[in-house]
Design a protein around this motif. Structure first.
Motif, PDB file in Angstrom:
ATOM      1  N   MET A  66       0.831  -1.192   0.000  1.00 57.16           N
ATOM      2  CA  MET A  66       0.000   0.000   0.000  1.00 57.16           C
ATOM      3  C   MET A  66       0.875   1.255   0.000  1.00 57.16           C
ATOM      4  O   MET A  66       0.596   2.213  -0.735  1.00 57.16           O
ATOM      5  CB  MET A  66      -0.927   0.008   1.221  1.00 57.16           C
ATOM      6  CG  MET A  66      -1.944   1.144   1.206  1.00 57.16           C
ATOM      7  SD  MET A  66      -3.119   1.065   2.543  1.00 57.16           S
ATOM      8  CE  MET A  66      -2.091   1.517   3.918  1.00 57.16           C
ATOM      9  N   GLU A  67       1.934   1.275   0.810  1.00 52.00           N
ATOM     10  CA  GLU A  67       2.837   2.429   0.841  1.00 52.00           C
ATOM     11  C   GLU A  67       3.497   2.629  -0.515  1.00 52.00           C
ATOM     12  O   GLU A  67       3.601   3.756  -1.011  1.00 52.00           O
ATOM     13  CB  GLU A  67       3.890   2.254   1.925  1.00 52.00           C
ATOM     14  CG  GLU A  67       3.357   2.417   3.333  1.00 52.00           C
ATOM     15  CD  GLU A  67       4.404   2.116   4.396  1.00 52.00           C
ATOM     16  OE1 GLU A  67       5.572   1.846   4.032  1.00 52.00           O
ATOM     17  OE2 GLU A  67       4.055   2.148   5.580  1.00 52.00           O
ATOM     18  N   THR A  68       3.916   1.536  -1.127  1.00 50.76           N
ATOM     19  CA  THR A  68       4.539   1.614  -2.455  1.00 50.76           C
ATOM     20  C   THR A  68       3.541   2.148  -3.469  1.00 50.76           C
ATOM     21  O   THR A  68       3.856   3.031  -4.275  1.00 50.76           O
ATOM     22  CB  THR A  68       5.047   0.229  -2.895  1.00 50.76           C
ATOM     23  OG1 THR A  68       5.960  -0.262  -1.919  1.00 50.76           O
ATOM     24  CG2 THR A  68       5.739   0.294  -4.234  1.00 50.76           C
ATOM     25  N   TYR A  69       2.329   1.611  -3.427  1.00 50.35           N
ATOM     26  CA  TYR A  69       1.287   2.049  -4.357  1.00 50.35           C
ATOM     27  C   TYR A  69       0.988   3.527  -4.175  1.00 50.35           C
ATOM     28  O   TYR A  69       0.900   4.282  -5.149  1.00 50.35           O
ATOM     29  CB  TYR A  69       0.016   1.215  -4.163  1.00 50.35           C
ATOM     30  CG  TYR A  69      -1.161   1.715  -4.949  1.00 50.35           C
ATOM     31  CD1 TYR A  69      -1.243   1.478  -6.323  1.00 50.35           C
ATOM     32  CD2 TYR A  69      -2.183   2.444  -4.337  1.00 50.35           C
ATOM     33  CE1 TYR A  69      -2.326   1.948  -7.061  1.00 50.35           C
ATOM     34  CE2 TYR A  69      -3.251   2.918  -5.076  1.00 50.35           C
ATOM     35  CZ  TYR A  69      -3.327   2.670  -6.429  1.00 50.35           C
ATOM     36  OH  TYR A  69      -4.384   3.138  -7.151  1.00 50.35           O
ATOM     37  N   LYS A  74       1.391   9.084  -5.834  1.00 49.78           N
ATOM     38  CA  LYS A  74       1.747  10.468  -5.553  1.00 49.78           C
ATOM     39  C   LYS A  74       2.768  10.968  -6.576  1.00 49.78           C
ATOM     40  O   LYS A  74       2.653  12.090  -7.076  1.00 49.78           O
ATOM     41  CB  LYS A  74       2.322  10.585  -4.143  1.00 49.78           C
ATOM     42  CG  LYS A  74       2.601  11.994  -3.698  1.00 49.78           C
ATOM     43  CD  LYS A  74       3.066  12.044  -2.261  1.00 49.78           C
ATOM     44  CE  LYS A  74       3.338  13.465  -1.825  1.00 49.78           C
ATOM     45  NZ  LYS A  74       3.808  13.511  -0.434  1.00 49.78           N
ATOM     46  N   THR A  75       3.740  10.126  -6.903  1.00 47.28           N
ATOM     47  CA  THR A  75       4.743  10.485  -7.903  1.00 47.28           C
ATOM     48  C   THR A  75       4.085  10.716  -9.257  1.00 47.28           C
ATOM     49  O   THR A  75       4.395  11.682  -9.953  1.00 47.28           O
ATOM     50  CB  THR A  75       5.808   9.373  -8.026  1.00 47.28           C
ATOM     51  OG1 THR A  75       6.398   9.168  -6.740  1.00 47.28           O
ATOM     52  CG2 THR A  75       6.878   9.729  -9.028  1.00 47.28           C
ATOM     53  N   LYS A  76       3.168   9.820  -9.620  1.00 45.69           N
ATOM     54  CA  LYS A  76       2.468   9.946 -10.894  1.00 45.69           C
ATOM     55  C   LYS A  76       1.643  11.234 -10.930  1.00 45.69           C
ATOM     56  O   LYS A  76       1.630  11.947 -11.931  1.00 45.69           O
ATOM     57  CB  LYS A  76       1.568   8.730 -11.115  1.00 45.69           C
ATOM     58  CG  LYS A  76       0.881   8.714 -12.454  1.00 45.69           C
ATOM     59  CD  LYS A  76       0.044   7.452 -12.620  1.00 45.69           C
ATOM     60  CE  LYS A  76      -0.672   7.429 -13.954  1.00 45.69           C
ATOM     61  NZ  LYS A  76      -1.516   6.230 -14.098  1.00 45.69           N
ATOM     62  N   LYS A  77       0.964  11.533  -9.818  1.00 45.76           N
ATOM     63  CA  LYS A  77       0.152  12.746  -9.760  1.00 45.76           C
ATOM     64  C   LYS A  77       1.035  13.987  -9.877  1.00 45.76           C
ATOM     65  O   LYS A  77       0.686  14.940 -10.584  1.00 45.76           O
ATOM     66  CB  LYS A  77      -0.643  12.777  -8.454  1.00 45.76           C
ATOM     67  CG  LYS A  77      -1.615  13.930  -8.371  1.00 45.76           C
ATOM     68  CD  LYS A  77      -2.459  13.850  -7.124  1.00 45.76           C
ATOM     69  CE  LYS A  77      -3.458  14.997  -7.068  1.00 45.76           C
ATOM     70  NZ  LYS A  77      -4.313  14.916  -5.899  1.00 45.76           N
ATOM     71  N   THR A  78       2.188  13.971  -9.214  1.00 45.04           N
ATOM     72  CA  THR A  78       3.121  15.086  -9.295  1.00 45.04           C
ATOM     73  C   THR A  78       3.600  15.264 -10.727  1.00 45.04           C
ATOM     74  O   THR A  78       3.631  16.386 -11.253  1.00 45.04           O
ATOM     75  CB  THR A  78       4.330  14.850  -8.363  1.00 45.04           C
ATOM     76  OG1 THR A  78       3.852  14.688  -7.030  1.00 45.04           O
ATOM     77  CG2 THR A  78       5.308  16.011  -8.415  1.00 45.04           C
ATOM     78  N   TRP A  79       3.947  14.146 -11.372  1.00 45.88           N
ATOM     79  CA  TRP A  79       4.405  14.204 -12.760  1.00 45.88           C
ATOM     80  C   TRP A  79       3.308  14.752 -13.669  1.00 45.88           C
ATOM     81  O   TRP A  79       3.565  15.592 -14.528  1.00 45.88           O
ATOM     82  CB  TRP A  79       4.843  12.812 -13.217  1.00 45.88           C
ATOM     83  CG  TRP A  79       5.291  12.797 -14.631  1.00 45.88           C
ATOM     84  CD1 TRP A  79       6.519  13.138 -15.110  1.00 45.88           C
ATOM     85  CD2 TRP A  79       4.499  12.455 -15.779  1.00 45.88           C
ATOM     86  NE1 TRP A  79       6.537  13.018 -16.475  1.00 45.88           N
ATOM     87  CE2 TRP A  79       5.314  12.607 -16.914  1.00 45.88           C
ATOM     88  CE3 TRP A  79       3.184  12.036 -15.937  1.00 45.88           C
ATOM     89  CZ2 TRP A  79       4.846  12.343 -18.187  1.00 45.88           C
ATOM     90  CZ3 TRP A  79       2.727  11.779 -17.218  1.00 45.88           C
ATOM     91  CH2 TRP A  79       3.558  11.937 -18.322  1.00 45.88           C
ATOM     92  N   GLN A  80       2.079  14.274 -13.463  1.00 45.99           N
ATOM     93  CA  GLN A  80       0.961  14.748 -14.288  1.00 45.99           C
ATOM     94  C   GLN A  80       0.698  16.232 -14.068  1.00 45.99           C
ATOM     95  O   GLN A  80       0.404  16.965 -15.009  1.00 45.99           O
ATOM     96  CB  GLN A  80      -0.304  13.946 -13.990  1.00 45.99           C
ATOM     97  CG  GLN A  80      -0.279  12.543 -14.544  1.00 45.99           C
ATOM     98  CD  GLN A  80      -1.512  11.737 -14.142  1.00 45.99           C
ATOM     99  OE1 GLN A  80      -2.169  12.040 -13.153  1.00 45.99           O
ATOM    100  NE2 GLN A  80      -1.811  10.701 -14.913  1.00 45.99           N
ATOM    101  N   THR A  81       0.823  16.681 -12.825  1.00 41.79           N
ATOM    102  CA  THR A  81       0.623  18.098 -12.522  1.00 41.79           C
ATOM    103  C   THR A  81       1.686  18.935 -13.213  1.00 41.79           C
ATOM    104  O   THR A  81       1.379  19.981 -13.797  1.00 41.79           O
ATOM    105  CB  THR A  81       0.659  18.329 -10.997  1.00 41.79           C
ATOM    106  OG1 THR A  81      -0.350  17.515 -10.393  1.00 41.79           O
ATOM    107  CG2 THR A  81       0.425  19.780 -10.648  1.00 41.79           C
TER     108      THR A  81
END
Length: 168
Positions: A66-69, A74-81
């Protein structure tokens, strides 16, 4: 039937799954009823402890997943932002460039003559170039006007009214 038991030969109690030993079976093993219960409880306690450890291990694995996911999310959301911000800036710059180009084109439209005017000028100069050889000698004063040109009478054209002469 005892509450919590499954049927004949089973006794309710801790988990409801202890076998009911006959008096003869207890006598053979040399253990009393209390000792058998204690041994049975101990075995069940060991099984439950192992199961508890398995559950805790599974929980730990699931928490790690869950932490990894969530970290990946969060990383993906940051990249998308960041990508969306970059695209927004790029689009704004393109829009500004398009507006500037449009403004320059509109300014040029006012500087350029209308296409009909350009066409008329082109036809005029083509006509002049075509007729120039006929008129060249006349314009240089070496010959008379070409055929088809009517001379205006100078007497009627050059006469001015007495009022105009008095103004001069």
């Amino acid at each position: 039937m005892v509450a919590g038991g499954g049927g004949r030969g089973w006794r309710g109690g801790y988990g409801g799954c202890l076998p009911c030993f006959s008096k003869a079976a207890r006598m053979k093993s040399g253990k009393t009823g209390k000792q058998l219960k204690m041994t049975s409880y101990l075995a069940q306690e060991v099984r439950l402890a192992r199961r508890h450890e398995e559950i805790l291990s599974q929980r730990s694995v699931l928490l790690q997943q869950m932490e990894t996911y969530l970290g990946d999310k969060k990383t993906k959301k940051t990249w998308q932002t960041q990508a969306a911000d970059a695209a927004h800036k790029r689009n704004a710059a393109l829009l500004n460039d398009i507006e500037a180009a449009e403004k320059k084109l509109q300014e040029r439209v006012y500087l350029l003559p209308h296409p009909d005017t350009v066409k008329l000028e082109t036809l005029y100069w083509a006509s002049v170039e075509e007729c120039l050889p006929k008129w060249e000698q006349f314009l240089l004063g070496r010959a008379e006007a070409p055929i088809g040109f009517k001379k205006m009478k100078s007497t009627k054209q050059n006469k001015s009214s007495p009022e105009e002469e008095s103004q001069k």
